[in-house]
Design a protein around this motif. Structure first.
Motif, PDB file in Angstrom:
ATOM      1  N   ASN A 120     -26.118  77.189 -29.883  1.00  0.00           N
ATOM      2  CA  ASN A 120     -25.524  75.988 -29.294  1.00  0.00           C
ATOM      3  C   ASN A 120     -24.248  76.340 -28.538  1.00  0.00           C
ATOM      4  O   ASN A 120     -23.479  77.218 -28.954  1.00  0.00           O
ATOM      5  CB  ASN A 120     -25.167  74.974 -30.384  1.00  0.00           C
ATOM      6  N   ILE A 121     -24.024  75.628 -27.443  1.00  0.00           N
ATOM      7  CA  ILE A 121     -22.782  75.764 -26.682  1.00  0.00           C
ATOM      8  C   ILE A 121     -21.850  74.643 -27.123  1.00  0.00           C
ATOM      9  O   ILE A 121     -22.166  73.461 -26.958  1.00  0.00           O
ATOM     10  CB  ILE A 121     -23.037  75.672 -25.166  1.00  0.00           C
ATOM     11  N   VAL A 122     -20.707  75.013 -27.702  1.00  0.00           N
ATOM     12  CA  VAL A 122     -19.743  74.034 -28.215  1.00  0.00           C
ATOM     13  C   VAL A 122     -18.423  74.281 -27.502  1.00  0.00           C
ATOM     14  O   VAL A 122     -17.786  75.330 -27.678  1.00  0.00           O
ATOM     15  CB  VAL A 122     -19.568  74.153 -29.735  1.00  0.00           C
ATOM     16  N   ALA A 123     -18.007  73.315 -26.672  1.00  0.00           N
ATOM     17  CA  ALA A 123     -16.809  73.484 -25.848  1.00  0.00           C
ATOM     18  C   ALA A 123     -15.818  72.366 -26.156  1.00  0.00           C
ATOM     19  O   ALA A 123     -16.204  71.211 -26.329  1.00  0.00           O
ATOM     20  CB  ALA A 123     -17.182  73.474 -24.367  1.00  0.00           C
ATOM     21  N   ARG A 124     -14.526  72.720 -26.188  1.00  0.00           N
ATOM     22  CA  ARG A 124     -13.472  71.741 -26.482  1.00  0.00           C
ATOM     23  C   ARG A 124     -12.386  71.835 -25.425  1.00  0.00           C
ATOM     24  O   ARG A 124     -11.912  72.921 -25.087  1.00  0.00           O
ATOM     25  CB  ARG A 124     -12.879  72.007 -27.861  1.00  0.00           C
ATOM     26  N   TYR A 125     -12.016  70.656 -24.897  1.00  0.00           N
ATOM     27  CA  TYR A 125     -10.856  70.557 -24.008  1.00  0.00           C
ATOM     28  C   TYR A 125      -9.813  69.731 -24.751  1.00  0.00           C
ATOM     29  O   TYR A 125     -10.016  68.544 -25.007  1.00  0.00           O
ATOM     30  CB  TYR A 125     -11.220  69.876 -22.690  1.00  0.00           C
ATOM     31  N   PRO A 126      -8.694  70.358 -25.135  1.00  0.00           N
ATOM     32  CA  PRO A 126      -7.712  69.637 -25.960  1.00  0.00           C
ATOM     33  C   PRO A 126      -7.042  68.508 -25.196  1.00  0.00           C
ATOM     34  O   PRO A 126      -6.679  68.651 -24.028  1.00  0.00           O
ATOM     35  CB  PRO A 126      -6.708  70.716 -26.348  1.00  0.00           C
ATOM     36  N   GLY A 131      -6.251  64.013 -32.369  1.00  0.00           N
ATOM     37  CA  GLY A 131      -7.003  62.911 -32.954  1.00  0.00           C
ATOM     38  C   GLY A 131      -8.483  63.130 -32.784  1.00  0.00           C
ATOM     39  O   GLY A 131      -8.924  64.191 -32.313  1.00  0.00           O
ATOM     40  N   PRO A 132      -9.276  62.133 -33.157  1.00  0.00           N
ATOM     41  CA  PRO A 132     -10.735  62.253 -32.987  1.00  0.00           C
ATOM     42  C   PRO A 132     -11.109  62.496 -31.531  1.00  0.00           C
ATOM     43  O   PRO A 132     -10.399  62.085 -30.603  1.00  0.00           O
ATOM     44  CB  PRO A 132     -11.257  60.904 -33.490  1.00  0.00           C
ATOM     45  N   ALA A 133     -12.243  63.157 -31.349  1.00  0.00           N
ATOM     46  CA  ALA A 133     -12.658  63.590 -30.014  1.00  0.00           C
ATOM     47  C   ALA A 133     -13.796  62.729 -29.487  1.00  0.00           C
ATOM     48  O   ALA A 133     -14.554  62.107 -30.237  1.00  0.00           O
ATOM     49  CB  ALA A 133     -13.094  65.048 -30.048  1.00  0.00           C
ATOM     50  N   VAL A 134     -13.919  62.709 -28.160  1.00  0.00           N
ATOM     51  CA  VAL A 134     -15.065  62.141 -27.467  1.00  0.00           C
ATOM     52  C   VAL A 134     -16.067  63.263 -27.257  1.00  0.00           C
ATOM     53  O   VAL A 134     -15.730  64.302 -26.673  1.00  0.00           O
ATOM     54  CB  VAL A 134     -14.653  61.523 -26.122  1.00  0.00           C
ATOM     55  N   LEU A 135     -17.294  63.090 -27.732  1.00  0.00           N
ATOM     56  CA  LEU A 135     -18.299  64.153 -27.674  1.00  0.00           C
ATOM     57  C   LEU A 135     -19.389  63.766 -26.682  1.00  0.00           C
ATOM     58  O   LEU A 135     -20.064  62.747 -26.845  1.00  0.00           O
ATOM     59  CB  LEU A 135     -18.893  64.386 -29.069  1.00  0.00           C
ATOM     60  N   SER A 174      -7.219  62.113 -25.427  1.00  0.00           N
ATOM     61  CA  SER A 174      -7.963  62.557 -26.606  1.00  0.00           C
ATOM     62  C   SER A 174      -8.760  63.812 -26.290  1.00  0.00           C
ATOM     63  O   SER A 174      -9.084  64.100 -25.128  1.00  0.00           O
ATOM     64  CB  SER A 174      -8.914  61.449 -27.078  1.00  0.00           C
ATOM     65  N   ASP A 175      -9.073  64.563 -27.333  1.00  0.00           N
ATOM     66  CA  ASP A 175      -9.890  65.761 -27.160  1.00  0.00           C
ATOM     67  C   ASP A 175     -11.248  65.390 -26.578  1.00  0.00           C
ATOM     68  O   ASP A 175     -11.819  64.337 -26.884  1.00  0.00           O
ATOM     69  CB  ASP A 175     -10.103  66.455 -28.498  1.00  0.00           C
TER      70      ASP A 175
END
Length: 825
Positions: A120-126, A131-135, A174-175
C-alpha cells in the motif's frame, strides 16, 4: 374548449390543455439528462483548479497495461504514484503486508476467501494544526483481464491532480492522508491490511473513497459512514455537481458488495464513498482501456475530491458524526437534505394531505372508481415490468456481451426502448379508458345528445347554479374527480401511501421516494376535485411534476446500477410516474395522445431492433473464454471454457462438439457448467505444497502448508473438497471475526504470491480420516506454445475479446496446473 377557457382567451386554453403534460415531460427529461459529469477543464486551467487534461498525464502512465497485484506493471504504477506524491511534499511510506479477507458467499461457488502480499502507498501531508486527518483513498491494482483505466486509474489520476491543486493554495490546516491500496481486486486485501496494521489508520477523522464500476458517467455518492448528516452537509455545499441519494445508502447496506470504504465504515469513521457506474459493459475487462476512459468522468472525480478535501482540511476534522440525513439530488447536482428524524413527521403530513384529497376526490368520483382502479393499476405496472424484462432478454439473446455483464454496448438505446415501451403501455391504457367512458355516459343519458347534456351541465355548474347541479356537471364533464386520469392518480397513491408508512418506519433514507410524490398526489387530488378547469389543470401539473423530478432520474439509475438485466425495476419507476402524470396527459387532445402512444411504441421497437441487429466489431466485440488445465498428478490436460458454445476461435481448441458439465474433481462446489475437451500435455511444473507441520487435538487437525508456484504464477488456489475448515491464517494473519465452519467445499485464493511462497495454517474438523487437499496455481492467458498451435489453423477471427473478470470468468482465460495431497488423519 370550455366556456371558462374561452372567457380567459385562447392562450389560457392552450396552456390548460398542453401545459401540465409539457411541464411534467420537461421536468422528467431535464432531471434525467442532468445526470452527467461536468465538462473537462483544459491544461490552461488556473493552478488551483482541477484539470482533467493535466490529470490525463497520470492516467496515461498508470493504465497502459494490466497491473494485477504483485506484477511488474503494478510496481511501475506504484513507483509513479510514490514519485509524484513525494514531489508534492508528502511523506510517503510503502506498507508491505499480508492482507486477508472473507467476502462471504460467491456466485456459482464456495465462500470467497482471499489473502496475499500487498504494498500500500500511504502518504501524509502535515497540516498547520495537529489533529485528525482527512483521508483520500483509492487503489492502484487492476484485474489481470484489462488495463484498469477506469478501475481505478481514473480515480487515482484524479486524486493526484486534486492534491496538486489543493496544495497550490493555502497550506491545509488539518493533516491530509492519501492511501492508495494494493490487492483491492483480490478481495480488498490492501484496505484490510491498512486498517488492521498501519498506525495512520487511527489518525483518520474522515474518509473519502473513490472507485469505479464502469468507464463513464457522473460520479455517484452511494455509501456513507455512520451519522452522515454533517459530512453530507459538506457535500451539499460543494461547488461540484453532487449526485447522491440516501436510498443508495439504505440499499447498499443490504447488499453483499464491498469496497475499501467498507473497512472505514466498520471502524465507525465518518466519510463518503464515490464511484461512476455507467459503461459497466467495459468493466473488469480488456475494454477498460485508455480509449474508453472518459475525461468528463475524470473531471467529476477530481472536482469532488478537490472541493471536499479543501473544505475538510480548512477546519478541524471534528464533529463530522451526527444524525443521519435523508438526501437526494434535484436537477444539475444540487443535493437536498434534511434530518432523518423529520422523515416520520413528513410522512404523516403527506398521509394527511393524501387522505383528505382522496376523500374529496371520492365524493366527486363514481362509486366503483377506486375498486376498479387498483386492479387496473397492478395490471399496467405488471405489463410494463414484464414487457421491459421481455424486451431486454430478447435483445440480450442477440448480443453476446449481455451474457456476462447483463449490459449492452448500446445500453442507452436499450434504455430508450424501455422508456418508449413504458410510455406506450401507460398511454394506450389511458387512451382506451378516456374514449370509452364518454360513450358509456352518452348511452346512459335520459334524453338528448351527450354533448348537449354536458354543455348544459357545464353551463349550469360553472355559472352560479346550485352546488348539487355543479357537482353533477363536473361528473358529466368527465374531467373532474371522476375522470380516468384522476382515477389513475387516486389508485397510484394507494401503494405510495403504503410505501410512505413502511419507508418512514424501516427505511427512512428511502422515504422521500414515497413521501414527496404522495404529498404532491394528495394536493393534486384536492385541486382535481375543483369545478374550475384552470384549477384542475394546475392540479394535474402539481401531481406529476415532483414525481417526474424524482422518478425519472431514479429510473435511469436503476437501469444503470442494477444493469439492464433488471430493467423491469426501471420500468416500474416509469410506470408509477406515468400513473401520477395521468391527469396531465389526459388534458391533451385525443389525437395528440394517440400520436404520442404510436410514436413511443414505434421508437421502442426501432431502438430494440437496432441494438439486436448490430454486428460485432471493435466497439461491439464478442467476449470469449478459453483456458488450459494440466493435472500434475495424472498428466491429463483439458481445454476449458465457460462460454455457452464454441465460436470461430475456441472451436479450434474445443472442437465442434465439446463435452459440457460441472468439473467437481477440479472445482468442487462450483455450480457452473464448463465446456471441456482433451488438450495437449505441456511440460509445466505443478505447484509445490509442502506439509510443514501437522498436529491433532481431538477431532481437530492442524496443518501448516508451504505453497509456492515454480512457474511463478501470480495466484494459488487452495481447496478442501470435504470442507470442515474451522480457522485459517496466512503468514500468521487471520480474518477478523469468528469464521463459520464450512459444511461444504472450502477454498482460499492467494494473490501476488512471492517466489518464495506463502505459509498457510488450517484447522480442520477431520474426524479420524485423512484430509484431501487440492492445490492449483493460475496464470493469466495461455502459454505461447498453445496460442501458436491455434494460430497454425489461420489468423484469429475478428470481433473477439477475452471475457471480463466476472463471476466464474474471473478465473477464465488462464493456465492452471494442479496437484493433490493427502494429510493423514
Amino acid at each position: 374548449m370550455t366556456k371558462a377557457f374561452t372567457r380567459s382567451g385562447p392562450l389560457a386554453a392552450v396552456a390548460a390543455r398542453f401545459g401540465p403534460a409539457l411541464a411534467v415531460a420537461a421536468v422528467a427529461a431535464l432531471s434525467a439528462a442532468a445526470l452527467r459529469p461536468p465538462r473537462p477543464a483544459g491544461a490552461d486551467a488556473p493552478p488551483g483548479r482541477f484539470s482533467a487534461r493535466r490529470a490525463r498525464r497520470h492516467l496515461d502512465a498508470l493504465a497502459a497495461e494490466p497491473r494485477p497485484a504483485g506484477s511488474p506493471a503494478a510496481a511501475r504504477a506504484r513507483d509513479h504514484v510514490v514519485r509524484e506524491l513525494r514531489e508534492l511534499g508528502f511523506e510517503v511510506d510503502v506498507q508491505d503486508a499480508i492482507g486477508v479477507n472473507d467476502l462471504g458467499p460467491a456466485p456459482y461457488g464456495p465462500r470467497y476467501l482471499g489473502a496475499g502480499r500487498v504494498r500500500n502507498i500511504v502518504a501524509r501531508y502535515p497540516g498547520t494544526v495537529p489533529g485528525p486527518a482527512v483521508l483520500l483513498m483509492t487503489h492502484y491494482d487492476s484485474v489481470a483481464h484489462g488495463p484498469g483505466a477506469s478501475d481505478a486509474g481514473v480515480p487515482l489520476a484524479a486524486l493526484l491532480e486534486a492534491v496538486r491543486a489543493l496544495l497550490a493554495g493555502p497550506a491545509p490546516r488539518s493533516d491530509l492522508l492519501v492511501v492508495v491500496t494494493d490487492g483491492e481486486e483480490g478481495g480488498l486485501l490492501g484496505g484490510r491490511a491498512f486498517f488492521a496494521e498501519h498506525p495512520y489508520a487511527d489518525a483518520a477523522g474522515v474518509v473519502l473513497n473513490f472507485d469505479a464500476r464502469g468507464t463513464r458517467g457522473p460520479v455517484l455518492m452511494f455509501e456513507t459512514g455512520p451519522g452522515n448528516g454533517p459530512v453530507t452537509g459538506h457535500l451539499a455545499r460543494s461547488s461540484a455537481p453532487a449526485f447522491g441519494s440516501s436510498t443508495f445508502v439504505e440499499v447498499y447496506r443490504r447488499l453483499p458488495n464491498a469496497t475499501d470504504f467498507t473497512m472505514s465504515r466498520e471502524r465507525g469513521i465518518p466519510g463518503l464513498n464515490f464511484a461512476n457506474i455507467e459503461g459497466f459493459v467495459h468493466y473488469h475487462g480488456p475494454l477498460d482501456d485508455l480509449a474508453h476512459a472518459d475525461d468528463a468522468t475524470l473531471q467529476h472525480h477530481g472536482e469532488l475530491a478537490l472541493d471536499l478535501a479543501r473544505r475538510l482540511t480548512s477546519a478541524p476534522v471534528t464533529g463530522l458524526t451526527g444524525q443521519d440525513s435523508v438526501f437526494f439530488t434535484l436537477g444539475r447536482g444540487r443535493l437536498v437534505r434534511y434530518p432523518a428524524a423529520a422523515s416520520a413527521p413528513l410522512a404523516a403530513l403527506a398521509a394527511a394531505v393524501w387522505a383528505t384529497g382522496l376523500w374529496r376526490w371520492s365524493r366527486r368520483a363514481a362509486p366503483y372508481e377506486m375498486t376498479k382502479g387498483l386492479p387496473a393499476l397492478a395490471a399496467r405496472l405488471a405489463a410494463g415490468a414484464g414487457g421491459a424484462a421481455g424486451l431486454v432478454q430478447a435483445v440480450g439473446r442477440a448480443r453476446p456481451e449481455f451474457r456476462l455483464h447483463g449490459d449492452f454496448f448500446d445500453s442507452g438505446l436499450v434504455y430508450g426502448a424501455v422508456c418508449g415501451l413504458s410510455a406506450a403501455i401507460g398511454g394506450l391504457s389511458g387512451s382506451r379508458r378516456a374514449t370509452a367512458r364518454p360513450a358509456a355516459r352518452a348511452e346512459g343519458s335520459s334524453g338528448g345528445s351527450w354533448r348537449a347534456g354536458r354543455s348544459a351541465a357545464r353551463a349550469e355548474g360553472l355559472s352560479g347554479g346550485s352546488r348539487g347541479a355543479g357537482r353533477s356537471a363536473a361528473r358529466a364533464e368527465g374531467l373532474s374527480g371522476g375522470s380516468p386520469g384522476a382515477g389513475r392518480l387516486a389508485a397510484a397513491t394507494v401503494p405510495l401511501a403504503v410505501a410512505n408508512a413502511a419507508f418512514a418506519a424501516r427505511l427512512p433514507g428511502a422515504s422521500y421516494l414515497a413521501t414527496w410524490p404522495l404529498l404532491a398526489g394528495g394536493a393534486g387530488l384536492h385541486l382535481l376535485a375543483s369545478g374550475s378547469p384552470g384549477v384542475r389543470a394546475l392540479g394535474a401539473a402539481v401531481a406529476g411534476i415532483p414525481a417526474a423530478g424524482l422518478l425519472a432520474p431514479l429510473s435511469r439509475l436503476l437501469f444503470t446500477g442494477l444493469t439492464p438485466r433488471m430493467g423491469w425495476t426501471s420500468a416500474l419507476a416509469l410506470g408509477l410516474l406515468g400513473e401520477l402524470a395521468a391527469p396531465a396527459a389526459e388534458h391533451l387532445p385525443p389525437r395528440v395522445r394517440r400520436a404520442a402512444v404510436a410514436l413511443a411504441a414505434g421508437a421502442a421497437a426501432a431502438q430494440a431492433v437496432r441494438v439486436a441487429l448490430r454486428g460485432c466489431g471493435r466497439e461491439r466485440p464478442r467476449p470469449e473464454t478459453l483456458g488450459y488445465l494440466l493435472d500434475g498428478d495424472t498428466g491429463a490436460a483439458l481445454w476449458l471454457s465457460t462460454d455457452p458454445a464454441p465460436n470461430g476461435w475456441t472451436r479450434r481448441a474445443l472442437g465442434a462438439w465439446p463435452r459440457s458439465g460441472e468439473l467437481p474433481h477440479y472445482f468442487a462446489g462450483w455450480r457452473r457448467r464448463f465446456l471441456h475437451a482433451p488438450a495437449p500435455r505441456l511440460p509445466l511444473p505443478p505447484p509445490e505444497a509442502g506439509v510443514l507441520d501437522v498436529s491433532r487435538d481431538g477431532g481437530v487437525l492442524r496443518v501448516a502448508l508451504g505453497l509456492r508456484s515454480p512457474r511463478e504464477a501470480s495466484q494459488i488456489r487452495l481447496a478442501l473438497p470435504g470442507g470442515g475448515v474451522r480457522r485459517w491464517a496466512v503468514e500468521g494473519r487471520a480474518p477478523a471475526g469468528d469464521p463459520a465452519v464450512s459444511s461444504g467445499p472450502w477454498e482460499l485464493w492467494l494473490h501476488a504470491v512471492p517466489p518464495e511462497g506463502l505459509r498457510v495454517e488450517l484447522e480442520v474438523n477431520a474426524g479420524h480420516g485423512p484430509v484431501e487437499i487440492l492445490v492449483a496455481d493460475r496464470s493469466h492467458g495461455l502459454p505461447s506454445a498453445l496460442t501458436d498451435r491455434l494460430l497454425a489453423a489461420g489468423p484469429a477471427p475478428g470481433g473477439r475479446v477475452q471475457a471480463a473478470s466476472l463471476h466464474v470468468e474471473t478465473w477464465g482465460n488462464a493456465t492452471w496446473t494442479t496437484r493433490r495431497l493427502t494429510v493423514p488423519g
